[in-house]
Design a protein around this motif. Structure first.
Motif, PDB file in Angstrom:
ATOM      1  N   PHE A  33       0.930  -1.232   0.223  1.00 22.70           N
ATOM      2  CA  PHE A  33      -0.004   0.005  -0.018  1.00 22.70           C
ATOM      3  C   PHE A  33       0.794   1.356  -0.210  1.00 22.70           C
ATOM      4  CE2 PHE A  33      -2.823  -3.285   1.532  1.00 22.70           C
ATOM      5  CZ  PHE A  33      -4.081  -2.928   1.117  1.00 22.70           C
ATOM      6  N   ILE A  34       0.490   2.243  -0.904  1.00 21.11           N
ATOM      7  CA  ILE A  34       1.335   3.385  -0.783  1.00 21.11           C
ATOM      8  C   ILE A  34       0.169   4.628  -0.246  1.00 21.11           C
ATOM      9  CG2 ILE A  34       2.245   5.303  -2.090  1.00 21.11           C
ATOM     10  CD1 ILE A  34       3.523   2.641  -2.673  1.00 21.11           C
ATOM     11  N   PHE A  86      -2.709   2.298  -4.043  1.00 24.81           N
ATOM     12  CA  PHE A  86      -2.508   3.647  -3.737  1.00 24.81           C
ATOM     13  C   PHE A  86      -3.713   3.894  -2.925  1.00 24.81           C
ATOM     14  CE2 PHE A  86       0.809   6.203  -5.463  1.00 24.81           C
ATOM     15  CZ  PHE A  86       1.672   5.265  -6.409  1.00 24.81           C
ATOM     16  N   LEU A  87      -3.437   4.196  -1.918  1.00 26.47           N
ATOM     17  CA  LEU A  87      -4.383   4.633  -0.669  1.00 26.47           C
ATOM     18  C   LEU A  87      -4.383   5.999  -0.163  1.00 26.47           C
ATOM     19  CD1 LEU A  87      -6.824   3.531   1.069  1.00 26.47           C
ATOM     20  CD2 LEU A  87      -5.215   3.156   2.798  1.00 26.47           C
ATOM     21  N   SER A  88      -5.497   6.767  -0.851  1.00 22.26           N
ATOM     22  CA  SER A  88      -5.222   8.141  -0.676  1.00 22.26           C
ATOM     23  C   SER A  88      -6.393   8.760   0.046  1.00 22.26           C
ATOM     24  CB  SER A  88      -5.001   8.900  -2.093  1.00 22.26           C
ATOM     25  OG  SER A  88      -4.453   8.438  -3.128  1.00 22.26           O
ATOM     26  N   LEU A  89      -6.373  10.044   0.643  1.00 25.27           N
ATOM     27  CA  LEU A  89      -7.282  10.665   1.262  1.00 25.27           C
ATOM     28  C   LEU A  89      -8.251  11.330   0.237  1.00 25.27           C
ATOM     29  CD1 LEU A  89      -5.828  12.827   4.179  1.00 25.27           C
ATOM     30  CD2 LEU A  89      -7.674  11.225   4.210  1.00 25.27           C
ATOM     31  N   LYS A  90      -9.355  11.244   0.069  1.00 25.65           N
ATOM     32  CA  LYS A  90     -10.343  11.804  -0.813  1.00 25.65           C
ATOM     33  C   LYS A  90     -10.108  13.310  -0.583  1.00 25.65           C
ATOM     34  CE  LYS A  90     -14.014   8.244  -0.919  1.00 25.65           C
ATOM     35  NZ  LYS A  90     -15.371   7.901  -0.414  1.00 25.65           N
ATOM     36  N   ALA A  91     -10.133  14.021  -1.730  1.00 27.46           N
ATOM     37  CA  ALA A  91      -9.743  15.434  -1.444  1.00 27.46           C
ATOM     38  C   ALA A  91     -10.933  16.171  -0.962  1.00 27.46           C
ATOM     39  CB  ALA A  91      -9.713  16.018  -2.948  1.00 27.46           C
ATOM     40  N   GLY A  92     -10.610  17.213   0.099  1.00 26.52           N
ATOM     41  CA  GLY A  92     -11.924  17.658   0.960  1.00 26.52           C
ATOM     42  C   GLY A  92     -12.580  18.387  -0.020  1.00 26.52           C
ATOM     43  N   ILE A  93     -13.293  19.423   0.512  1.00 26.98           N
ATOM     44  CA  ILE A  93     -14.238  20.150  -0.023  1.00 26.98           C
ATOM     45  C   ILE A  93     -13.265  21.069  -0.964  1.00 26.98           C
ATOM     46  CG2 ILE A  93     -15.966  22.144  -0.050  1.00 26.98           C
ATOM     47  CD1 ILE A  93     -16.580  20.822   2.849  1.00 26.98           C
ATOM     48  N   GLY A  94     -13.900  21.107  -2.374  1.00 26.56           N
ATOM     49  CA  GLY A  94     -12.820  21.776  -3.147  1.00 26.56           C
ATOM     50  C   GLY A  94     -13.837  22.867  -3.962  1.00 26.56           C
ATOM     51  N   GLY A  95     -13.239  23.759  -4.474  1.00 24.32           N
ATOM     52  CA  GLY A  95     -13.978  24.612  -5.615  1.00 24.32           C
ATOM     53  C   GLY A  95     -15.042  25.628  -4.756  1.00 24.32           C
TER      54      GLY A  95
END
Lengths: 89, 196
Positions: free
Chosen positions: A11-12, A77-86
């Motif tokens: 896992f990355i 690849f284990l990544s945080l989901k991007a927070g609130i954007g835009g």
């Protein structure tokens, strides 16, 4: 002797590598994900805040390892989901 | 370059080196994803991203990540010209960073396309220096609209690391670059058609 239903997954997690050995291919991915999050000290968040990708395809935590036919040593690849954007929210 | 470093430099340098170390240990993996570290000069890191899903693979974009005061402050991310290092405006960055949001449950009586939201995470007017609009990026937390969303709520939780930033930049752009878009004008001149 290597057991046929056990594999190693790499896992990355946010750019850092962690190896989980002896993953039973009949287990849902969530078991390994929970373990790697614990090993990496990422315990303060819900598992749903994370996304898992293999070759840029999203994997469902609830599916079994064998459902994706992941090879021994597969790099996920284990990544945080991007927070609130835009929109300045 | 003028330094705004107020945190003990030794601390930031140590954290800078740790972040670089994490990247370098996975440099083969990042290379396979088309991500290369092209400059490492404390507190600056510069990366280039290639659109590896198509051949020939274009140089999709480049970023300068500034770790001044890291990690009492999150890294700054600026999009730059990969050749000159000039900071680019939004219209000069040709890549889109699309975040797709789906509802938890689809309403069967509303068309699906009306229930899916798409947002470009690279925010800013055409002539402004854009910022990557997610927590963990200095420009996000410095933005007046985000004063209630402090970096300190995220620090040590995963956001703001180099791995996190590269992941996010990659995930919202490179996999979506799957074809070239060619445009041409047809000019009629003295009964002769020219393609330019």
């Amino acid at each position: 002797m290597k057991q046929e239903n056990l594999i190693t997954l790499v896992f990355i997690v946010n750019g850092v590598e962690y190896t989980i050995e002896k993953v039973n291919i009949n287990q849902p991915l969530s078991v390994s994900v929970s373990k790697v999050l614990k090993d990496s000290g990422n315990t303060g968040r819900d598992i749903d805040d994370w996304q898992l990708k293999w070759n840029d395809n999203n994997l469902d935590f609830n599916k079994k390892v064998e459902d994706y036919n992941l090879p021994d040593g597969a790099q996920l690849f284990l990544s945080l989901k991007a927070g609130i954007g835009g929109n300045g929210k | 370059m003028e330094s705004n470093q107020y945190m003990q430099p030794e601390v930031t340098i140590k954290k800078f080196d740790e972040e670089v170390g994490h990247f370098q240990r996975l440099s083969k993996t990042w290379r396979e994803k088309g991500v290369f570290l092209v400059k490492k000069e404390f507190p600056i890191l510069e990366f280039i991203f290639h659109g590896i899903k198509i051949t020939p693979s274009p140089l999709a974009f480049a970023v300068r990540i500034d770790l001044t005061n890291y990690d009492i402050e999150p890294p700054s991310v600026k999009f730059i010209c990969p050749f000159t290092g000039k900071i680019l405006t939004r219209k000069e960055v040709q890549t889109q960073f699309i975040q797709i949001r789906k509802p938890d449950q689809f309403n069967p009586i509303i068309p699906i396309q009306n229930q899916i939201q798409q947002q470009d995470l690279l925010q800013g007017g055409p002539d402004e220096v854009p910022f990557f609009c997610i927590p963990g990026i200095r420009e996000y937390h410095d933005h007046p609209a985000h004063t209630g969303d402090s970096w300190l709520l995220y620090r040590k939780r995963g956001e703001g690391t180099i791995g996190f930033i590269l992941d996010q930049l990659y995930n919202y752009s490179i996999p979506t670059i799957t074809s070239y878009k060619l445009g041409f004008f047809v000019i009629g001149l003295n009964n002769e058609i020219k393609f330019t």
